[in-house]
Design a protein around this motif. Structure first.
Motif, short mmCIF file in Angstrom:
data_model
loop_
_atom_site.label_atom_id
_atom_site.label_comp_id
_atom_site.label_asym_id
_atom_site.label_seq_id
_atom_site.Cartn_x
_atom_site.Cartn_y
_atom_site.Cartn_z
N ARG A 1 0.84 -1.10 0.06
CA ARG A 1 0.07 -0.07 0.04
C ARG A 1 0.96 1.37 0.24
O ARG A 1 0.47 2.29 -0.74
N ALA A 2 1.77 1.21 0.81
CA ALA A 2 2.88 2.39 0.83
C ALA A 2 3.43 2.66 -0.71
O ALA A 2 3.53 3.65 -1.15
N LEU A 3 3.73 1.57 -1.24
CA LEU A 3 4.34 1.51 -2.65
C LEU A 3 3.49 2.21 -3.65
O LEU A 3 4.02 2.87 -4.46
N ALA A 4 2.06 1.72 -3.40
CA ALA A 4 1.17 2.26 -4.48
C ALA A 4 1.24 3.78 -4.07
O ALA A 4 0.97 4.67 -5.24
N LEU A 5 0.95 4.17 -2.83
CA LEU A 5 0.77 5.67 -2.43
C LEU A 5 1.92 6.39 -2.91
O LEU A 5 2.09 7.66 -3.55
N LEU A 6 3.24 5.97 -2.86
CA LEU A 6 4.52 6.57 -3.31
C LEU A 6 4.28 6.68 -4.85
O LEU A 6 5.01 7.94 -5.18
N SER A 7 4.31 5.63 -5.43
CA SER A 7 3.90 5.71 -6.89
C SER A 7 3.05 6.73 -7.49
O SER A 7 3.32 7.38 -8.53
N ALA A 8 1.82 7.05 -6.59
CA ALA A 8 1.11 8.13 -7.01
C ALA A 8 1.56 9.44 -6.62
O ALA A 8 0.76 10.33 -6.69
N GLY A 9 2.48 9.51 -6.01
CA GLY A 9 3.30 10.89 -5.70
C GLY A 9 2.94 11.21 -4.21
O GLY A 9 2.99 12.29 -3.73
#
Length: 95
Positions: A29-37
């Motif tokens: 989930r953290a990776l997904a959010l980081l990918s979205a900026g």
């Protein structure tokens, strides 16, 4: 409605398999959010070096700052605010 007793729920949630699943999901989930900026705050125990390393790697891949906060209290204070079942068996975190 969940009809299990609290001890049964605790035994289920504190298995290595469930812990692995939880940390994998947190990091995904953290990776997904980081990918979205997005900025991310993940609150967890991080008691195994493998999970801390995975979080560090996730931050590195996204050029994100990683800030770790470690909170400590004396064992007698921790026992005084813990549920009775936990007071009998404190578990040290190996850093």
């Amino acid at each position: 409605m969940d009809t299990r007793q609290p001890a049964e729920v605790t035994e289920t949630l504190h298995t290595p398999a469930w812990t692995r699943r939880t940390y994998e999901d947190l990091i995904d989930r953290a990776l997904a959010l980081l990918s979205a900026g997005e900025s991310v705050v993940v609150d967890a125990t991080w008691n195994l070096g493998a999970w801390r390393s995975a979080a560090t790697e996730a931050a590195r891949r996204h050029d994100a700052d990683l800030v770790c906060v470690r909170c400590e209290v004396p064992p007698d204070v921790a026992r005084s605010v813990s549920p009775p079942a936990r007071r009998a068996r404190p578990t040290p975190v190996p850093w």
